[in-house]
Every structure is written in structure tokens, then in C-alpha cells.
Scaffold this active site. Structure first.
Site, PDB file in Angstrom:
ATOM      1  N   ASP A 159     -30.012  31.709  18.436  1.00 33.69           N
ATOM      2  CA  ASP A 159     -30.212  32.525  19.636  1.00 33.69           C
ATOM      3  C   ASP A 159     -30.836  33.853  19.237  1.00 33.69           C
ATOM      4  O   ASP A 159     -30.997  34.144  18.049  1.00 33.69           O
ATOM      5  CB  ASP A 159     -28.864  32.776  20.324  1.00 33.69           C
ATOM      6  CG  ASP A 159     -27.872  33.457  19.378  1.00 33.69           C
ATOM      7  OD1 ASP A 159     -27.895  34.701  19.294  1.00 33.69           O
ATOM      8  OD2 ASP A 159     -27.101  32.751  18.696  1.00 33.69           O
ATOM      9  N   ASP A 209     -29.387  36.799  19.914  1.00 32.05           N
ATOM     10  CA  ASP A 209     -28.338  37.776  20.141  1.00 32.05           C
ATOM     11  C   ASP A 209     -28.457  38.241  21.599  1.00 32.05           C
ATOM     12  O   ASP A 209     -28.564  37.408  22.495  1.00 32.05           O
ATOM     13  CB  ASP A 209     -28.425  38.915  19.125  1.00 32.05           C
ATOM     14  CG  ASP A 209     -27.080  39.618  18.926  1.00 32.05           C
ATOM     15  OD1 ASP A 209     -26.068  38.901  18.873  1.00 32.05           O
ATOM     16  OD2 ASP A 209     -27.045  40.848  18.824  1.00 32.05           O
TER      17      ASP A 209
END
Length: 300
Positions: A213, A215
């Protein structure tokens, strides 16, 4: 005692979503006792293409242990105790850079440790030691991982700084942007103090950080969720298995008759000048607990 001349034993620490190693032969799960308490789970012993391997699921096979509650000392001690020479840490991380998208692998070469609620050393009152962490990962392992990844066309970046946060919550947006301003590449919760303890145990250690991802800093992407992380982890599974399968024979020393050679980076002699407590002043109880980790220099 030096590891030179011994058969390599490759340790693999599996992070989120990695609870087994595919393709292992002669598999057996075995509990290993340590003076530091219980490991995250039993250790899985086996062979991969003729090379001996020990696997430890960092969070347990049912992912029941949070990053803060992991017994890092027991995990590293157990790997050292059974004869592991090289440790590959496989870890799910968030990306702090636009050029490291989900699905990308990063072979980390630096860490910033922002954890605060974990025991970080095998040493302490009664036997003090200071190991160098200037270069916290083994360049030899990094070379092998990079070559294996590029041979598989796995999207990989060699080098990057891993920001280790305490967790278990994900970052605030302010924290995420702060770490980006520091030049960090990825963020995770588990490789510290793991890497520090591996250095104290004189184990060669390297991290493959698998991006799941962005973050929460990236305006064009939703904030990270467990569902998102697990989805990308499943997508990475085949590449992780292929990478492990490709790198283990390289580390098995097949080009050198299957024997372990001294680490050119000096990881296996990290304690040579680290222990500062005078021999006569060392706590015998602590020295006894250090039998696997530091027996080479303390006299096992």
C-alpha cells in the site's frame, strides 16, 4: 566458533500472509526452547532443492501476535540455537515513495527505529555489549536476493530505508509525511529490533520488503486497510515463493561445495570487539542465557 566450513542453514522469517514455505521436503514442525521465552510458533524444518531451511512464521500460523508483542529475542535465539547461518526476513510494508507501488519488492539496506515498547538487546546489566549497526543488513545476502529477483523479472529496488514504527495502528498522515521528508522508502512494524538482535547473534540478515500500500500520504489512494494489505499479499504469494526458491540454492553455497564461508561483511564476527564488561564482572546467569547468541566470544 566460526561458521566457515559448515553446511549453510537458511532461516526464513515470514511476515503477514506468509505462514508456510511451499516446496519444502522432509518437513517437520518442532518447538525450540529458548532462555528468552517462547517463539512465535514452532519452527518448520525441511530442505529446498537440497538446501536445509528453517522457517518461522513471525506472527504465528494464525497471525495471533501483534508486532509489539512479538518475542523477538526468542525468535532470533531459536534460529541461532538450531544452527541457522543466514536469515531472510520477508515483510509486508507500506510505501513512502511514488516509485515504489504496491506489488514492488525492496531489498532494504538501512533502518530507522521508531519503536519504543520492545526489548532491543540480548545484553544488559551484568554483560554490556555494543554492536555496530552502521550497515545493518548483509550485503552478501542482498546481492543474492537482487540477482534472484532480477532473474525472475520481479519488480525490485535494491536499497532503501525501512522506517520501523511501533504500531499496531497505522500511521497518521502527519507521521507518514514526516517519514517521507526524512527520505524513508518503506514503513513497517516488525524489522526492528529483529535486525538488531540478528546482528548481536552474529547472523547474516537481510530484508525483502513487499509493498502492499501507499501508507496514507498518497492523495490518489485510500488510507491503508487490512483488507487492502491482504489482497496485495495474496497477489504477491507466487512471486515470494519463486524468489525463495531461486535464492535458497544461491545461499546454499552450491558453487563452493555446499560449505559456508566467512561473511565478507563481517556479520558472523559482530561481537569480536563488542562486549565491554570485564570478564570477572559478568553476571553468570545472563552469560548462561547468552549461550547460543554469544557463546563464540563468551566461551561456550
Amino acid at each position: 566458533m566460526s561458521d566457515a566450513g559448515r553446511k549453510p542453514l537458511i532461516g526464513i522469517i515470514g511476515g503477514s500472509g506468509l505462514y508456510d514455505i511451499a516446496g519444502l521436503e522432509d518437513k517437520r514442525w518442532e518447538r525450540v526452547s529458548t532462555p528468552w521465552g517462547e517463539t512465535s510458533d514452532e519452527l518448520l524444518f525441511g530442505t529446498l532443492d537440497g538446501v536445509s531451511v528453517v522457517f518461522l512464521p513471525r506472527h504465528g500460523r494464525e497471525h495471533r501476535i501483534s508486532p509489539t508483542d512479538l518475542n523477538y529475542r526468542a525468535n532470533i535465539d531459536a534460529l541461532k540455537r538450531v544452527g541457522v547461518t543466514d536469515v531472510l526476513a520477508l515483510s509486508a510494508v507500506g510505501s513512502l515513495r511514488a516509485d515504489l507501488p504496491p506489488g514492488h519488492f525492496v531489498i532494504v539496506d538501512q533502518f530507522i527505529d521508531r519503536t519504543f515498547a520492545r526489548p532491543k538487546s540480548f545484553f544488559g546489566a551484568g554483560c554490556v555489549a555494543h554492536v555496530s549497526m552502521a550497515d545493518p543488513v548483509c550485503s552478501r545476502l542482498g546481492d543474492a536476493l537482487e540477482a534472484a529477483a532480477r532473474g525472475l523479472d520481479v519488480p525490485v529496488t535494491r536499497g532503501g530505508t525501512y522506517l520501523a514504527m511501533e504500531g499496531p495502528q497505522f500511521s497518521t498522515r502527519a507521521e507518514s509525511n514526516l517519514y517521507r521528508s526524512w527520505g524513508c522508502s518503506v514503513i513497517g512494524m516488525t524489522n526492528m529490533p529483529e535486525a538488531k538482535l540478528a546482528r548481536e547473534a552474529e547472523l547474516c540478515y537481510a530484508t525483502v520488503a513487499m509493498v502492499t500500500d501507499y501508507d496514507c500520504w498518497h492523495d490518489d489512494h485510500d488510507a491503508v486497510t487490512v483488507e487492502q494489505v491482504v489482497k496485495v499479499l495474496h497477489g504477491n504469494a507466487d512471486r515470494v515463493r519463486a524468489l525463495v526458491r531461486a535464492v535458497v540454492p544461491r545461499l546454499g553455497g552450491q558453487a563452493h561445495g555446499g560449505e559456508r564461508h566467512d561473511c565478507p561483511a563481517g556479520c558472523d564476527h559482530a561481537l569480536d570487539h563488542a562486549i565491554i564488561t570485564a570478564e570477572g564482572a559478568r553476571d553468570p546467569d545472563l552469560v548462561a542465557r547468552l549461550d547460543a547468541v554469544a557463546g563464540r566470544v563468551l566461551g561456550d
